[in-house]
Design an enzyme around this catalytic site. Sequence first.
Site, PDB file in Angstrom:
ATOM      1  N   THR A 140      64.958 123.596 -14.200  1.00 45.61           N
ATOM      2  CA  THR A 140      66.019 124.574 -14.057  1.00 45.61           C
ATOM      3  C   THR A 140      66.564 125.021 -15.401  1.00 45.61           C
ATOM      4  OG1 THR A 140      67.515 122.732 -13.840  1.00 45.61           O
ATOM      5  CG2 THR A 140      66.768 123.772 -11.822  1.00 45.61           C
ATOM      6  N   THR A 217      63.693 117.266 -13.227  1.00 47.17           N
ATOM      7  CA  THR A 217      64.030 115.863 -13.571  1.00 47.17           C
ATOM      8  C   THR A 217      63.449 114.843 -12.600  1.00 47.17           C
ATOM      9  OG1 THR A 217      66.079 116.077 -12.325  1.00 47.17           O
ATOM     10  CG2 THR A 217      66.186 116.440 -14.690  1.00 47.17           C
ATOM     11  N   ASP A 218      63.080 115.260 -11.391  1.00 46.19           N
ATOM     12  CA  ASP A 218      62.640 114.267 -10.404  1.00 46.19           C
ATOM     13  C   ASP A 218      61.484 113.415 -10.922  1.00 46.19           C
ATOM     14  OD1 ASP A 218      64.551 115.051  -8.666  1.00 46.19           O
ATOM     15  OD2 ASP A 218      63.196 115.604  -7.022  1.00 46.19           O
ATOM     16  N   LYS A 296      64.445 107.855 -13.726  1.00 49.33           N
ATOM     17  CA  LYS A 296      65.540 108.561 -13.081  1.00 49.33           C
ATOM     18  C   LYS A 296      66.221 107.578 -12.140  1.00 49.33           C
ATOM     19  CE  LYS A 296      66.872 112.828 -10.744  1.00 49.33           C
ATOM     20  NZ  LYS A 296      66.493 114.092 -10.129  1.00 49.33           N
TER      21      LYS A 296
END
Lengths: 478, 643
Positions: A140, A217-218, A296
Site C-alpha cells: 500500500t 506486510t502480510d 509479523k
Amino acid sequence: MKKEATANLNNSDSGKDDYISRSKQLLNKYKVKIGDSVKLISNKGDYTGIIMPRYESFNDNYVVIKLNSGYNIGISIDNIINITSEKLSETSVNVSLNPVKTDEPHNGKFVLTKGINHDIKKPLLSSSLPKILLLTTGGTIASKIDYRTGGVTSILNASDLYSIFPEISNYASIYPEFLFNEYSENLYASHWSLLSERISYAVLHEQFDGIIVSHGTDTIHYTSSAMSFALQNLSIPVVLVGSQRSSDRPSSDAFTNLLGAIKFITKTNYAGIFVCMHHTSSDETIACHIGTRVRKNHTSKRNALQSLDHFPFALIYDSDIVCNTDLKRINTRNNISKNLISKTSFDDRVFLLKFYPGFDPSFLECFSNFKYRVIILEGTGLGHVNKNCFPYLEKLIDSGIVIFMTSQCIYGRVQMTVYDTGRDLLDLGVIPLSDMSSETAIVKAMWALSNSSNKKELVEIMRTDLSNELSNTSPLIS
Amino acid sequence: MILMKFDFDSLKVKVGFEIHQQLDTKNKLFCNCKCEEANGSYDNNFIRILRPTKSELGNFDRAAIFEHTKMNTIKYYSKVGLSCLVEADEEPPHDVNRSALETVLLFSLALNSNIVDEIHVMRKLVIDGSNTSGFQRTMLVSTGGNLKVDGFRKIGVQSICLEEDAAKLLPHSKLYKEYGLDRLGIPLVEIALEPISGKPDEIVNVALTLGRLLRSSKRVSRGLGSIRQDVNISVNDGKVVEVKGVQQLSQLVKVLDYETKRQYGLIKIAEEFEKRNIDDGFIGDRIQDITYLFKDSSSTILKKILKDANSILLSIRLRGLNGLIGYEPINGIRLGKELGEFVRFFGLGGIFHSDELPKYGVTVKDVENIKELLGLSNSDAFLIIGGNEKKINIVLEPLIRRIREFKHGVVAETRSATMDGSTIFSRPRAGSSRMYPETDILPIPVESVLLDDLKQKIPLSWNDLIRQIMKKYELNIKLSEHIFDSQYYDIFEKIVSTSKNITPTFIASKLTEDVVSLSRNNLDKSLLTDDILIEVFDNLEKGFIAKESVTLIFEKIMKKESKSVKEAINSLNLIKINDDELHKILDKILNDNAHVIKEKGINSIGALMGKSMIMLRGKVDGYKINEYLKQKIERFINDEFFK
C-alpha cells in the site's frame, strides 16, 4: 485496502463487472453508467449525484450514488422510479477503482522490458543526491487514493511520489518502477525469483546506491528471507518497506517507513536485505530488521514487524541512526558488485506442518500421496511432537522426505537433547533448526532444495548460517 | 433583546443549523470502549504525524492542505477501557453500534426525514489531529424532512447523519498538539437544518426545539459539551461562514449577533475596496525587511519579538488602502482586527498597521522610515508583521491572499465560537472532495422490519412529553418544563424512583429553582455531581436531615466549603435530632415563654415558632415543629385552664 473490488470499472460493459445482473440491467435500462452524473427519482425522494461502483461482495439490490455533499448512499432497486443522466460534457467522471493489475502469468524469470533499464546517468533531480531504485510489488506504500471511490491506484512515476511525499526529494533521487502488483498473500516462490532477478540486475548493471522494495506486510518477512538467500554478498542495501495503514490515509505509516528506509540507505554504510517498519505505535522511530530475523506479530498495529531473538539491526530516529552490530553476517557497502552470489530459484515442494495437542498422527500418511520433499515440523516448546507420531515420521524419513524441526514458540531455539521426546526424534532423523523461525525455515528449505544436488547437501545448507537466520547466542532482551 | 447599531431587519440574514448531539450509548460507535470522560487520568500516549492525501484530480482539499501548512506533531493520550486500538488507529473499526444507529433512525422518523435504503460509512478528511486516522467516520442516514417549531413555520431538515465524535483537545505544549482519546468515537447525531431567516430569538427557539426533541428521546447525553452546534451564517446571500462549537443557547444569540455584524462590516469594507478600485496587484507588491530599523527601538512589544535571534520584522505595502485597515464600519469590526486574528492563528502575536501608528513605541520617525522604504504615497497603507522567520515565511502568502479576498466581502470559511460569543478564524471551508468511502465497513441495509419496529418508539413531541411528565410526577407545567430542560432530568427521575417520603415537586424545585438561584450568585453548579445529589436526597429520604437542609448543603458544596455531603452536614450541624430531644427543647422553650402563651393564647405560636427555628433550623422539619408546638401550646392552655 483489501476490500477493493478487482474488476475494471472504467469499462462497465465488459464481462468483468462490478454491478451484477440486476442492478446492471437497471443501469442499462436507463442508459446510464458508472461515473455519470444523474438525477435519480425513487419513491422516497429525489437524489442527484454520481453513480458509483459497487463492490462485488455486496448484495445486488442497490445502486450507489455519491451526493453533492460527498456522501454515498445506496438506493434499493425496488424503490427506483427513474434515472436520468445529467448530460453535461464534464459530468461523466472517470471512476477508476483498481490498482494496475498484471494478469499475465510469469515464469519467475525477470525479463528486461523496454524502458525499465534506468539511464541513471541522467539525474532525475540533483545529481549529488543518492540514487534509489523503488520497486513496487503491490503493497500500500506507493498507491494513491481515488477520492470518489475510495480505491487505490499505484504510483508509477517519481513526480507522483514527490508530490505526495515532498520531503523525500531532500534525501534522494527516487526511481520508481512497477514490478508487479499483488496482495502479498497471493505471492508464489516465482515472485521471489522475479524480484531477486530484478534486484540482481540492478546491482550488477545499474549504479544505484540502494534499493527499496514496497511490499504488502502480510508476507514481507517471507520475501525478505527469500531475498536474503537468493542474493548473498550484496554490495548495497536492499530494504523492504511495508505499511499497516495505506497511503490513502492521512495517518498512513507509509511515508515514515519509506523515509526511514531512505535514511538507512543514505546515512549508513551497510549492505544486505533489511525490512523497515515502525518500532512502536508512534510515528517517531523506525526499526530496521535483518531480513531473516523478522516476523509479523500483529494483525494491524504499525509495529507489527518485530525482530526475533535479537534487537532490530538499526533504530532510525529523526536525526540519528543507532545500529546494533552484534550479528556477524552484515556486510558493509562496497563497490564490488561482482561478488554478488545470485541464486534465484526456489523449489516449493516444502510443507510447513504445525503440531498441536489432538493432532492425528495418521494424517502424516497422506504425504506419500504428495510431491513434498521437505517438511518443516513446527513442534511444541524445545521441538517436540506426540510420541504416537514417531512411527509415521520414521516411515516418511525412510521414504526420503527430509524433516526439520522448528518451534511454534515465537522466541527461543529448538533444543532436542533436553527431553526424551526430543532425543527420540533426533534418533529418528528429525533435524533441529536451532533458532531459525518457521517462516524463514520454509523459505530457506525451498531455496536449498532448488540449489542442492542431494539430501546431504540440502541438510548442510539448512544447518549452515548464510544470512543470520541461525545464531549461536541469544542476547537477553527485556 | 439585542441592541444593534444597525438595522437587523434590513439585512437578509440566513442561518443554518447543524446540531451535534452525543448519544447516550454504552459503547462507542466503532468499538466496545465506554463513552466516559477520562478526566485527565490517562495511562498511555503516542505520537503521530498526519499529512494531507491527494484527490484523484490531483488536488488537495483546501482545508486539508491548510491544516498541513500549520501541521505540528500530535501527541495522543489514552486510557484503558475508554479507548483501544481502534481509537489509536491501530485496528480497523468494528461494526457500527446498532443502538446508536437505531437512535438516529428514530430521530429521522420523528423528523419525517427520508431514510436511505443502504447506509454507507464515509471518511471525512480532518487533519487537524482531532482524529487519529486523519478522517472522521460519518454516515448519511436520511435526507429531507421537517421540524415543527412553535410560532414559526415548519423548518426544513437537510440531512441527518450518524458520526463519531473527535478527540478532545488538551491544553498543550509548544512541541506537540495534544489530544485525549476518551471522546474520540462517541456516537453523535448531526442534524442539518435548511437555512432560515428570522430574529435571533426566533432562531434560538428553533435550536431549542430541536434540542428538546433530541432530549425527549432520552437517548442522548446531557450536560455541557454533549451538544454542539455549528451555525452557518450568511448575510445578503453572500458567502456562508460556518461557526463551530457553539455550546449554549445564550452563546448562540451572541454569536449570531457578532457574526451578522462582522459580515455586515466586511460588506462595507468591500464596498470601500470597490470605490477605491483596489486591484490584487496593489496588495503586497512590495515587502521589505525592516528588522534593522528597530534594532534599538524602545518599543516593548517589538523588543519582545526581536529578543529571539531568528525573529524578523517585515513591512508590507498595501497600495490605496490608507485609512481602510483601521476603518470601522460598525463597532468592533475592522480589517486590522481580522488580520491580527488571522496571523495569530499561525502562531504570530499580531500585526501593526499604518492607520494605528505611531503607537506601541513605534515613533513618527519609524513610520516615516518605513514609508520611505516602501515608497508609500498618501493613499497607501502598510502592515508590519514580526516573529520567527520560518513562521513569517509560512504566513506571508496566505496573509496577502487573505487581504486580497477582502474585496469580495465575506469569505467562506470556518470560524470557531469563543465563550464570550464572538468568532475567530479557524480554516477555509472544506469541500465535498474530502469525502471517500470507509472501505473497512460494509454498507448497512436498512431493513423495513427494523423501521416498522422503530415506528413504535418514536419520541413524543415536546408538548406531549411535558404533559406526560406533569401527569406522572404531578408537577405543574412550569416545573415540568424546567426540570426537563435542565441538566438534571435524568437524575431527577432516578431520585424520584427511590424516594417514598419526598414529593417529586420538592425534588424538581430544589434541582431547578434553588440550583439556578444559587448559581446566579456565581456559585459553581458543576460541583453538584450526580452522586452528591443522590446522597443529599437519600439523607432526606431516610430522615437524617430536614427538608430545609437541602439547599444549605447545596450552597456549602457549591461554595467549595465542603467537599462531601457528610462534611457539609457536619459543618452545618444539620444532623436531625430525634423526637425525645425535640420534645425536651420545645418544652424548654414553652417553659421559658410561658408568659407569652398566657398572654396571647394559641396566637403565641408565631413567636414561639420563631424562637424554635433559631435553635432547630435544618435539624427538624418546620412543619413538624409547628405541629408539635401547636399541640404543646394547646395542652399548655388546657392545663392552665384546669389548673
